[in-house]
Scaffold this active site. Structure first.
Site, PDB file in Angstrom:
ATOM      1  N   LYS A  80     -23.399  -3.481   8.288  1.00 28.11           N
ATOM      2  CA  LYS A  80     -24.034  -2.720   9.372  1.00 28.11           C
ATOM      3  C   LYS A  80     -25.414  -3.332   9.601  1.00 28.11           C
ATOM      4  O   LYS A  80     -26.024  -3.866   8.677  1.00 28.11           O
ATOM      5  CB  LYS A  80     -24.202  -1.258   8.948  1.00 28.11           C
ATOM      6  CG  LYS A  80     -24.339  -0.298  10.094  1.00 28.11           C
ATOM      7  CD  LYS A  80     -22.992   0.230  10.562  1.00 28.11           C
ATOM      8  CE  LYS A  80     -23.142   1.229  11.673  1.00 28.11           C
ATOM      9  NZ  LYS A  80     -21.896   1.853  12.042  1.00 28.11           N
ATOM     10  N   GLY A 180     -16.937  20.244  20.679  1.00 28.02           N
ATOM     11  CA  GLY A 180     -17.406  19.044  21.382  1.00 28.02           C
ATOM     12  C   GLY A 180     -16.277  18.429  22.184  1.00 28.02           C
ATOM     13  O   GLY A 180     -15.373  17.820  21.618  1.00 28.02           O
ATOM     14  N   GLY A 182     -16.477  15.931  24.490  1.00 21.89           N
ATOM     15  CA  GLY A 182     -16.984  14.715  25.137  1.00 21.89           C
ATOM     16  C   GLY A 182     -15.831  13.727  25.223  1.00 21.89           C
ATOM     17  O   GLY A 182     -14.683  14.108  25.478  1.00 21.89           O
ATOM     18  N   TYR A 186     -12.275  15.504  24.462  1.00 26.65           N
ATOM     19  CA  TYR A 186     -11.498  15.749  25.679  1.00 26.65           C
ATOM     20  C   TYR A 186     -10.123  15.060  25.598  1.00 26.65           C
ATOM     21  O   TYR A 186      -9.096  15.670  25.882  1.00 26.65           O
ATOM     22  CB  TYR A 186     -12.263  15.271  26.919  1.00 26.65           C
ATOM     23  CG  TYR A 186     -11.461  15.422  28.185  1.00 26.65           C
ATOM     24  CD1 TYR A 186     -11.357  16.654  28.816  1.00 26.65           C
ATOM     25  CD2 TYR A 186     -10.778  14.332  28.730  1.00 26.65           C
ATOM     26  CE1 TYR A 186     -10.584  16.808  29.962  1.00 26.65           C
ATOM     27  CE2 TYR A 186     -10.016  14.467  29.874  1.00 26.65           C
ATOM     28  CZ  TYR A 186      -9.925  15.706  30.493  1.00 26.65           C
ATOM     29  OH  TYR A 186      -9.162  15.851  31.628  1.00 26.65           O
TER      30      TYR A 186
HETATM   31  P1  NAD Z   1     -19.615  12.219  23.077  1.00 29.65           P
HETATM   32  O1  NAD Z   1     -21.091  12.195  23.126  1.00 29.65           O
HETATM   33  O2  NAD Z   1     -18.845  11.716  24.259  1.00 29.65           O
HETATM   34  O3  NAD Z   1     -19.099  13.712  22.787  1.00 29.65           O
HETATM   35  C1  NAD Z   1     -19.712  14.564  21.890  1.00 29.65           C
HETATM   36  C2  NAD Z   1     -19.770  15.928  22.545  1.00 29.65           C
HETATM   37  O4  NAD Z   1     -20.263  16.889  21.626  1.00 29.65           O
HETATM   38  C3  NAD Z   1     -20.709  15.974  23.763  1.00 29.65           C
HETATM   39  O5  NAD Z   1     -20.009  16.469  24.869  1.00 29.65           O
HETATM   40  C4  NAD Z   1     -21.827  16.896  23.303  1.00 29.65           C
HETATM   41  O6  NAD Z   1     -22.376  17.642  24.359  1.00 29.65           O
HETATM   42  C5  NAD Z   1     -21.118  17.778  22.304  1.00 29.65           C
HETATM   43  N1  NAD Z   1     -22.002  18.468  21.362  1.00 29.65           N
HETATM   44  C6  NAD Z   1     -23.140  18.028  20.789  1.00 29.65           C
HETATM   45  N2  NAD Z   1     -23.662  18.973  19.993  1.00 29.65           N
HETATM   46  C7  NAD Z   1     -22.830  20.022  20.033  1.00 29.65           C
HETATM   47  C8  NAD Z   1     -22.810  21.302  19.416  1.00 29.65           C
HETATM   48  N3  NAD Z   1     -23.777  21.698  18.580  1.00 29.65           N
HETATM   49  N4  NAD Z   1     -21.789  22.151  19.695  1.00 29.65           N
HETATM   50  C9  NAD Z   1     -20.812  21.771  20.546  1.00 29.65           C
HETATM   51  N5  NAD Z   1     -20.775  20.571  21.156  1.00 29.65           N
HETATM   52  C10 NAD Z   1     -21.764  19.716  20.909  1.00 29.65           C
HETATM   53  O7  NAD Z   1     -19.207  11.424  21.754  1.00 29.65           O
HETATM   54  P2  NAD Z   1     -17.756  10.908  21.330  1.00 29.65           P
HETATM   55  O8  NAD Z   1     -17.678   9.454  21.583  1.00 29.65           O
HETATM   56  O9  NAD Z   1     -16.722  11.809  21.886  1.00 29.65           O
HETATM   57  O10 NAD Z   1     -17.833  11.089  19.753  1.00 29.65           O
HETATM   58  C11 NAD Z   1     -17.737  12.371  19.157  1.00 29.65           C
HETATM   59  C12 NAD Z   1     -17.978  12.241  17.659  1.00 29.65           C
HETATM   60  O11 NAD Z   1     -16.999  11.362  17.082  1.00 29.65           O
HETATM   61  C13 NAD Z   1     -19.332  11.646  17.296  1.00 29.65           C
HETATM   62  O12 NAD Z   1     -19.745  12.233  16.088  1.00 29.65           O
HETATM   63  C14 NAD Z   1     -19.016  10.180  17.043  1.00 29.65           C
HETATM   64  O13 NAD Z   1     -19.938   9.587  16.146  1.00 29.65           O
HETATM   65  C15 NAD Z   1     -17.647  10.278  16.424  1.00 29.65           C
HETATM   66  N6  NAD Z   1     -16.832   9.082  16.588  1.00 29.65           N
HETATM   67  C16 NAD Z   1     -16.552   8.621  17.830  1.00 29.65           C
HETATM   68  C17 NAD Z   1     -15.750   7.492  17.982  1.00 29.65           C
HETATM   69  C18 NAD Z   1     -15.430   6.962  19.350  1.00 29.65           C
HETATM   70  O14 NAD Z   1     -14.563   6.092  19.448  1.00 29.65           O
HETATM   71  N7  NAD Z   1     -16.070   7.418  20.411  1.00 29.65           N
HETATM   72  C19 NAD Z   1     -15.217   6.844  16.858  1.00 29.65           C
HETATM   73  C20 NAD Z   1     -15.497   7.351  15.587  1.00 29.65           C
HETATM   74  C21 NAD Z   1     -16.300   8.476  15.472  1.00 29.65           C
END
Ligand code: NAD
Length: 363
Positions: A80, A180, A182, A186
């Protein structure tokens, strides 16, 4: 801190400090373990208060990638990088190009990509100076947004959890609470609702909640109420450290599994979940679709292949549960053991069978 002591504690291979006054670059690249292959891990940009904080974070994150990549069956080690700076103020072309040149000096020992504070555009700038980057935009033929593939992997992982807990891997008719909605939350909700699961969702942004209610027929609750809802599965897809002393006693589910990183506030919270009879799908196992997607892009991206590999998370979850039962340990510890066993096995093979290319031909 004594850096060599910290490196010895978990067998880190290499720490590289990168500095360039003109670009304002202060970065740390950590390579934890390359037994399985080149270290693969994103670059994070964050306004750390002290250098020590940045070093500790880079060490922790790099080791985490060793476990994640190993358990996902990838032939990559763990590494990292962190860039010390405010992503809203301190970005420049010069900064990322200089950083890219440092990555290039490692000759492929470290392959990087997006993480917190770094966008696809930043990755493209780094790529100007090194080919050792993954996760570029789909417009330029890269693996693109990993969210949908991560969601697909979480969905398959939850099916494996249901098989263990309810005896069937169908999620039809089960109630899933998603924290969440997002990118990952979704898309996970879409798979679940297509399969006939009932959804309860929350988010801090009302438009995200409305989208889930409208498109997925989900029921909405306030952010803090998500811990109290009656459900079969709780899927954390927002933040880390949400499984803690305050929230765990409120849970009314049989399974916890979602995409958020570092869900357990402390290691011992994994033990608490086990004691309560809740099956915890270890976060770095069930959310590995993201890194699987990036890794696939390094070989010329193929969406079908990435999804097929992410579907393998189903079997990985079953293996974790098997180790948990075999050794009488909670699943978060079983996940670490799975990764350690693979590294040990592959490491033994690479020491035992000497490749021909290491021998000079003698006329
Ligand atoms: P994102 O930002 O698109 O979605 C996260 C959502 O959580 C947002 O809509 C945000 O408003 C909501 N949120 C934040 N705080 C909140 C709370 N207290 N209560 C309810 N909702 C809340 O991010 P993402 O890409 O969907 O990733 C989601 C999680 O998964 C993150 O922790 C990320 O590190 C992890 N992750 C993502 C991926 C990926 O491929 N995107 C891969 C591994 C891990």
């Amino acid at each position: 801190m004594n850096l060599f002591d910290a490196m010895r504690k978990h067998d880190y291979e290499q720490v590289l400090f990168c500095s360039d006054t003109s670009a304002g670059l202060r970065a740390i690249i950590v390579i934890h373990d390359t037994t399985l292959g080149p270290a693969l891990g994103g670059t994070r940009m964050w306004p750390y208060n002290t250098e020590e904080e940045a070093i500790i974070d880079a060490l922790r994150l790099a080791r985490g990638m060793t476990y994640k990549n190993a358990a996902a069956g990838l032939n990559f080690g763990g590494g990292k990088a962190v860039i010390i700076g405010d992503p809203r103020k301190d970005k420049s072309e010069e900064l990322f190009r200089v950083f890219g040149r440092f990555v290039d000096t490692l000759g492929g020992r470290f392959i990087t990509g997006e993480d917190v504070g770094i966008t696809v555009d930043d990755v493209e700038t780094i790529r100007c100076e090194t080919r050792w980057v993954g996760g570029s935009s789909s417009a330029s033929g890269g693996s693109g947004d990993p969210g949908p593939v991560t969601a697909y992997g979480v969905w398959r992982g939850l099916a494996a959890c249901a098989k263990v807990v309810f005896g069937s891997d169908s999620l039809k008719g089960l109630t899933v609470a998603i924290q969440g909605v997002g990118s990952v939350g979704y898309h996970l909700g879409k798979h679940l609702s297509d399969e006939g699961a009932k959804l309860i969702v929350t988010d801090i942004f009302p438009d995200k909640v409305q989208r889930a209610v409208r498109d997925l027929g989900a029921q909405a609750v306030e952010p803090d109420a998500i811990f109290d809802v009656e459900c079969d599965i709780f899927a954390p897809c927002a933040l880390g450290a949400i499984l803690n002393d305050d929230t765990i006693p409120r849970l009314k589910c049989k399974i916890v599994g979602g995409s958020a990183n570092n869900q357990l506030k402390e290691d011992r919270h994994g033990d608490v979940l086990q004691d309560m009879g809740i099956l915890y799908a270890p976060d770095y196992i069930i959310n590995a679709g993201g890194v699987i997607n990036v890794a696939d892009g390094l070989f010329g991206y193929n969406r079908e292949r990435a999804l097929r590999k992410a579907a393998g998370i189903y079997d990985t979850i079953l293996k974790v549960v098997e180790i948990s039962k075999r050794d009488g340990i909670p699943t978060h510890k079983a996940a670490d053991r799975l990764a350690e066993e693979r590294i040990a096995t592959v490491g033994k093979i690479t020491r035992r069978i000497r490749p021909g290319r290491t021998w000079e031909m003698v006329e």
